[in-house]
Design a protein around this motif. Sequence first.
Motif, PDB file in Angstrom:
ATOM      1  N   VAL A 100       0.818  -1.219   0.000  1.00 53.02           N
ATOM      2  CA  VAL A 100       0.000   0.000   0.000  1.00 53.02           C
ATOM      3  C   VAL A 100       0.847   1.263   0.000  1.00 53.02           C
ATOM      4  O   VAL A 100       0.333   2.363  -0.185  1.00 53.02           O
ATOM      5  N   LEU A 101       2.143   1.140   0.159  1.00 52.99           N
ATOM      6  CA  LEU A 101       3.040   2.296   0.173  1.00 52.99           C
ATOM      7  C   LEU A 101       3.131   2.905  -1.225  1.00 52.99           C
ATOM      8  O   LEU A 101       3.318   2.208  -2.207  1.00 52.99           O
ATOM      9  N   ALA A 102       2.984   4.211  -1.303  1.00 50.22           N
ATOM     10  CA  ALA A 102       3.063   4.909  -2.582  1.00 50.22           C
ATOM     11  C   ALA A 102       4.521   5.057  -3.019  1.00 50.22           C
ATOM     12  O   ALA A 102       5.449   4.837  -2.234  1.00 50.22           O
ATOM     13  N   VAL A 103       4.705   5.450  -4.266  1.00 43.11           N
ATOM     14  CA  VAL A 103       6.044   5.729  -4.768  1.00 43.11           C
ATOM     15  C   VAL A 103       6.612   6.904  -3.976  1.00 43.11           C
ATOM     16  O   VAL A 103       5.969   7.937  -3.829  1.00 43.11           O
ATOM     17  N   GLY A 104       7.808   6.712  -3.416  1.00 42.63           N
ATOM     18  CA  GLY A 104       8.420   7.760  -2.592  1.00 42.63           C
ATOM     19  C   GLY A 104       7.829   7.830  -1.195  1.00 42.63           C
ATOM     20  O   GLY A 104       8.064   8.793  -0.469  1.00 42.63           O
ATOM     21  N   GLY A 105       7.076   6.807  -0.794  1.00 40.90           N
ATOM     22  CA  GLY A 105       6.409   6.814   0.507  1.00 40.90           C
ATOM     23  C   GLY A 105       7.348   6.499   1.658  1.00 40.90           C
ATOM     24  O   GLY A 105       8.461   6.007   1.468  1.00 40.90           O
ATOM     25  N   HIS A 106       6.880   6.809   2.850  1.00 42.94           N
ATOM     26  CA  HIS A 106       7.667   6.589   4.070  1.00 42.94           C
ATOM     27  C   HIS A 106       6.899   5.672   5.008  1.00 42.94           C
ATOM     28  O   HIS A 106       5.721   5.897   5.268  1.00 42.94           O
ATOM     29  N   TRP A 107       7.576   4.661   5.517  1.00 38.44           N
ATOM     30  CA  TRP A 107       7.000   3.742   6.486  1.00 38.44           C
ATOM     31  C   TRP A 107       7.710   3.973   7.806  1.00 38.44           C
ATOM     32  O   TRP A 107       8.912   3.778   7.916  1.00 38.44           O
TER      33      TRP A 107
END
Length: 198
Positions: A100-107
């Motif tokens: 579910v993380l988008a492109v360039g996302g942060h977890w």
Amino acid sequence: MDGASPFGTIVIQLANHRGAKVISTVHSSDDEQYLEGLHPTVARVVNLSSGKANLVENCMEETGGLGVDIIIDSGVRLYSGEDESPLKQHLPHKHEILCVLAVGGHWITTMANLQLDPPDSHLLYLKGGSVSFLNDEVWSLSNVQQGKYLHILKDVMEKLSNRIFRPLLDEPIPLYEAVVSMEMVQKNHVRKKQVIQL
């Protein structure tokens, strides 16, 4: 993730205050009702207690297939096996979070023992994503960062005093029940803050 916990409630309120669209998971119908009653509202609440809700489908539908920019978890399942403890059965799997993380996302994770397998690392690499770790000790580890943390703490206290943030409190507990309540908090049987009435 787990928006009805005290930590999750503050994160949701901060994100809403910053203008973010919030998607949260819950572990029970009571937690779901609590989040649906928050103002400003949560865009979508995904109840993972029944095991029927699909986190990936819900997040992708809510974001139009783009994924989520920032994920803050309060725990994840590392493995899909049956050896997981019952407390972790309602947590999302690490692969679901990466999906579910988008492109360039942060977890941002609270898992001290997070292990990313090579396929998971490759997926994170392809998305240009990042993983950060959040723990209680980080506030006191770096003397260089203390000014920044004190500023954040001051900002949070101002928001609490202006009632922008509202802590999740249970009913007041009489003083004679304080010992039992404290034992429940220490064993993580209580998900809300306890207030002792004197």
